[in-house]
Design a protein around this motif. Structure first.
Motif, PDB file in Angstrom:
ATOM      1  N   ASP A   1     -14.020   4.950   3.583  1.00  0.00           N
ATOM      2  CA  ASP A   1     -12.694   4.356   3.484  1.00  0.00           C
ATOM      3  C   ASP A   1     -11.911   4.503   4.768  1.00  0.00           C
TER       4      ASP A   1
ATOM      5  N   GLY B   1      -8.072  -2.625   2.182  1.00  0.00           N
ATOM      6  CA  GLY B   1      -7.750  -1.253   1.827  1.00  0.00           C
ATOM      7  C   GLY B   1      -8.365  -0.176   2.705  1.00  0.00           C
TER       8      GLY B   1
ATOM      9  N   ALA C   1      -3.788   3.868   3.094  1.00  0.00           N
ATOM     10  CA  ALA C   1      -4.812   2.871   2.837  1.00  0.00           C
ATOM     11  C   ALA C   1      -4.340   1.533   3.402  1.00  0.00           C
ATOM     12  N   GLY C   2      -5.242   0.817   4.064  1.00  0.00           N
ATOM     13  CA  GLY C   2      -4.907  -0.505   4.559  1.00  0.00           C
ATOM     14  C   GLY C   2      -4.166  -0.540   5.878  1.00  0.00           C
TER      15      GLY C   2
ATOM     16  N   VAL D   1       0.837  -1.196   0.000  1.00  0.00           N
ATOM     17  CA  VAL D   1       0.000   0.000   0.000  1.00  0.00           C
ATOM     18  C   VAL D   1       0.865   1.236   0.000  1.00  0.00           C
TER      19      VAL D   1
END
Lengths: 493, 316
Positions: free
Chosen positions: A410, A440, A288-289, A266
């Motif tokens: 997210d 993610g 992300a992640g 990532v």
């Protein structure tokens, strides 16, 4: 100055306290002698405040016995009895009425100050005490408490606890008394605590500042998970042995930390947030992640940082897409539950846009979403149409998890969300968090539970509203987190 | 009977229809003959206006404690004055007149919201103070001159088909749309979440400031539209025409089974309680009660209904 042969002033035996399914205290034994200063330390949630509330009569013990000055106090021991027996308490949250003057606040705990001219008499009582403990305090008896600075309020609160009119004082409980005092005033207080011991008044001092505890206590008790795990003369402790006694004595199961191999796949940075008062160049970063932890003592600015991110502060364009952030509350009644609604509507509220057909919400689709998450996170309810308030606290919390994780966001912000959640559920949720992160999602996780930091790729330790330390990988140890929790950050108030 | 009881328990709005029906039946029996049907028709006519403002007030009250729109009466008056001036008695200007009224509503809503948001004034104070400004504007503009409404507007406000007022049919259709808005749209869900726990709603992603703004605007626009038809119904605008709608708009919401604490509202109850309120007054008039006694009894009955409805809800 005290000997074990003298019978103790206060004796707690096998004190238990249960809140619903949570065992806050599981059998505490503790003795306090006349003229003794007892230091009480332990993590958040170790049970210190619960124990003090029982002693002060604001909570009733679920089991065990309590005796004061040789009198056994069974059921029905309440605040009024504590007052009569000469037990005073300075609570962390503050108990002064902000709309009243200093003198009027003093009158509240001294019903004997009545009749014509009670105000000047109350003023004399409190001013004498303030002058005694905090010379040069700068408070006037007729100042309105709400207009005083937080440290002056704290001084008034402490001084009020030591004032005497008709009944003498035997014990004063000070719960984090120096949290809003500067070093000089804190020193005045500690000095005074040492002096009153000689006058036969006992003090229980709760503090996260281990230096204070070691400086004034005769005895120190360390609490962990609702028990006293160490209790001996203060001379038997030093800073490192105290930290050790507070930490987990058993090594927890192997850390489920994800390996570096995962992280290198990532790269997309989603959050870059600098607390407003941060004196150095540390800042919260998350990709992300990643699962990023916020640690430190309670109320050091972790929740505020999460709320700032929730409001879009520090969220990079790559993380904001359209769904943005979702928030999982820890204080679920205040920040999470919509009490009049069913489980279905409580879950659906953060996903409404995805449930639309034209302008109308499709109840069927919402039900599918709720059913799917009920299954996945194990909400124990007959049906998602059941009112959310028919669920137990832990299951309500699962609904809040389902609401957030079921949304398209997210970035998932978690505000110490495991309070009051049982161990089985926790493990289920940990597994889901790892799974979602590997797909993610970014998790920002404020937690007061040390073991949960093991799930984090990186940990920011907060102190006084700013980041005091950034720990990552194998540096995330209980010892390092504790050290950083007590570190003074230069430049911060 | 058992099933009926179950139904009424689950649908708090049904009580207001029962009350309206009983009041009507008692009055109709007393006056006998065909008077009962005429009474029902009149009740439909008058309750139409209560329903229009009541729906707006309902959305506001759903936002939770402290949220109430006290500027409804003055908005009715101002919009009536403005729209009658724009229409100037000509059918061709009806549409521009209605648009002007809607404009008045949007402005009042924006002003109310601005006071609440920018100056952080509690809504009850904000809408009360804005009502003085709005009322003064109406006085300044209208100067007490009564302009007759255009014939077509008068017709649609007063016409009846087989004894059923045309306007009430339109309002029933409108109320159905509003019920869908409340129960099945993102806006309606957001309002209901707002009223249950504003902080939790915000953290669940509800844009609370936008919802608050839309709600106060909706209430003002409905009051404004009500003003236009009320002027058409009563032969022009007058400066005190909004007066009785202050308490009535709140009463129809509460008697209709919506929670005064917010977060739990329904549209049908507004219809039932609007009918009930009108029929109650009609019944007392029929019995020859003096004005003072009539007001006392109206007050007592409202208190009784609210107590009864409130107590019942808690036991659920």
């Amino acid at each position: 100055m005290t000997t074990e042969t003298v019978s103790p002033l206060i004796s707690l035996t096998g004190i238990q306290k249960v809140f619903g399914a949570v065992q806050a205290l599981s059998g505490v034994d503790l003795n306090i002698h006349t003229g003794e200063c007892l230091g009480l330390v332990g993590h958040n949630g170790a049970g210190k405040s619960t124990l003090m509330n029982i002693l002060a009569g604001t909570l009733e013990a679920s089991g065990g016995s309590l005796s004061i000055a040789g009198r056994d106090l069974g059921q029905g021991y309440a605040v009024q009895d504590a007052g009569r027996l000469g037990i005073r308490c300075v609570f962390q949250e503050g108990s002064l009425c902000p709309n009243l003057s200093v003198a009027e606040n003093t009158r509240i705990i001294h019903p004997v100050l009545k009749g014509f001219g009670w105000r000047p008499r109350a003023a004399a009582v409190i001013m004498e005490q303030l002058d005694l403990i905090f010379p040069g305090h700068g408070v006037s008896a007729f100042d309105i408490v709400g207009d005083l600075s937080i440290s002056k309020r704290q001084m008034v609160e402490i001084a009020r606890a030591f004032t005497v009119t008709d009944t003498g004082i035997r014990l004063v409980i000070l719960d984090e008394p120096t949290s809003s005092l500067d070093a000089r005033v804190a020193e005045q207080l500690l000095d005074y605590v040492g002096r009153v011991a000689g006058e036969g008044i006992s003090v229980i001092l709760i503090s996260h500042l281990l230096g204070e505890i070691l400086q004034v206590s005769n005895k120190i008790a360390v609490m962990k998970d609702g028990r006293v795990v160490a209790f001996r003369d203060a001379s038997g402790f030093d800073r490192s042995s105290l930290v050790e006694a507070m930490g987990s004595t058993v090594v927890a199961g192997v850390a489920p930390r994800r390996d570096a191999e995962h992280r290198k796949t990532v790269s997309e940075e989603r959050i870059h947030m600098r607390p407003p008062e941060q004196p150095d160049d540390q800042s919260v970063r998350a990709q992300a992640g990643e699962v990023v932890g916020f640690a430190g003592l309670a109320g050091q600015g972790q929740t505020e940082a999460l709320l700032q991110i929730f409001d879009g502060h520090g969220v990079l364009p790559s993380g904001a897409q359209d769904a943005g952030c979702c928030f999982i509350a820890g204080d679920r009644q205040v920040d999470g539950v919509l009490p009049l609604w069913s489980i279905r509507k409580n879950i659906g509220i953060s996903s409404l846009k995805r449930l639309l057909l034209g302008m109308l919400i499709q109840n069927g689709k919402e039900r599918e979403l709720a059913d799917a998450w009920k299954e996945r996170i194990g909400i124990r309810a007959p049906d998602v149409e059941a009112p959310i308030l028919s669920l137990s606290g832990g299951n309500q919390q699962k609904v809040l998890f389902a609401r957030a994780l079921g949304s398209a966001a997210d970035i998932v912000l978690m505000d110490d969300p495991m309070r009051g959640v049982d161990i089985g559920t926790k493990n289920e949720v940990y597994a889901i968090i790892r799974q979602e992160a590997s797909q993610g999602r970014t998790f920002l996780w404020y937690t007061t539970e040390m073991e949960e930091l093991d799930y984090c790729d990186r940990v920011y330790v907060f102190r006084d509203g700013v980041i005091s330390e950034t720990l990552s990988g194998s540096d995330i140890t209980e010892e390092n987190v504790l050290k950083a929790s007590f570190k003074q950050v230069s430049g911060a108030a | 009977m058992k099933q009926l009881e179950m139904f009424m328990r689950q649908h708090p709005w049904s009580w207001s229809f029962l009350a309206a029906f009983l009041t009507w039946a008692v009055t109709a029996a007393y006056i006998s003959g065909t008077g009962g049907l005429a009474l029902a028709s009149t009740a439909l006519s008058f309750s139409t206006f209560f329903v229009m403002v009541g729906i707006g007030q309902m959305f506001v009250i759903t936002l939770g404690p402290g949220n109430v729109d006290l500027s409804i009466p003055s908005t009715i008056t101002l919009s009536a004055v403005v729209s009658m001036m724009v229409m100037d008695g000509t059918n061709a200007m009806i549409l521009p007149g209605i648009l002007a009224a809607v404009g008045v509503g949007v402005l009042v809503g924006l002003f109310n919201y601005g006071l609440i948001r920018v100056l952080t004034i509690p809504p009850i104070i904000a809408t009360m103070s804005s009502s003085f400004l709005v009322q003064s504007s109406a006085i300044a503009l209208g100067r007490g001159v009564k302009i007759k409404p255009p014939a077509a507007l008068e017709w649609i406000s007063t016409a009846k088909m087989l004894g059923v007022p045309v306007l009430s049919l339109l309002v029933i259709a409108f109320a159905i749309v509003m019920a869908v808005l409340l129960n099945r749209t993102v806006y309606g869900r957001s309002v209901t979440a707002f009223g249950q726990n504003t902080r939790a709603a915000r953290l669940a992603g509800v844009p609370i400031e936008r919802i608050r703004y839309l709600t106060y605007t909706l209430s003002a626009v409905l009051a404004a539209v009500c003003g236009v038809f009320l002027a058409g119904f009563s032969g022009g605008s007058s400066l005190n025409m909004g007066e009785e709608y202050l308490l009535a708009s709140i009463a129809v919401v509460v008697i209709g089974g919506s929670s005064i604490a917010g977060g739990n509202s329904n549209v049908p109850g507004i219809f039932g309680s609007a009918l009930f309120l009108f029929l109650l007054v009609a019944m007392l008039n029929t019995f020859g009660a003096a004005a003072g006694l009539r007001l006392i009894l109206t007050g007592l009955i409202i208190v009784g209904v609210v107590t009864f409805a409130g107590g019942r809800k808690e036991s659920r």
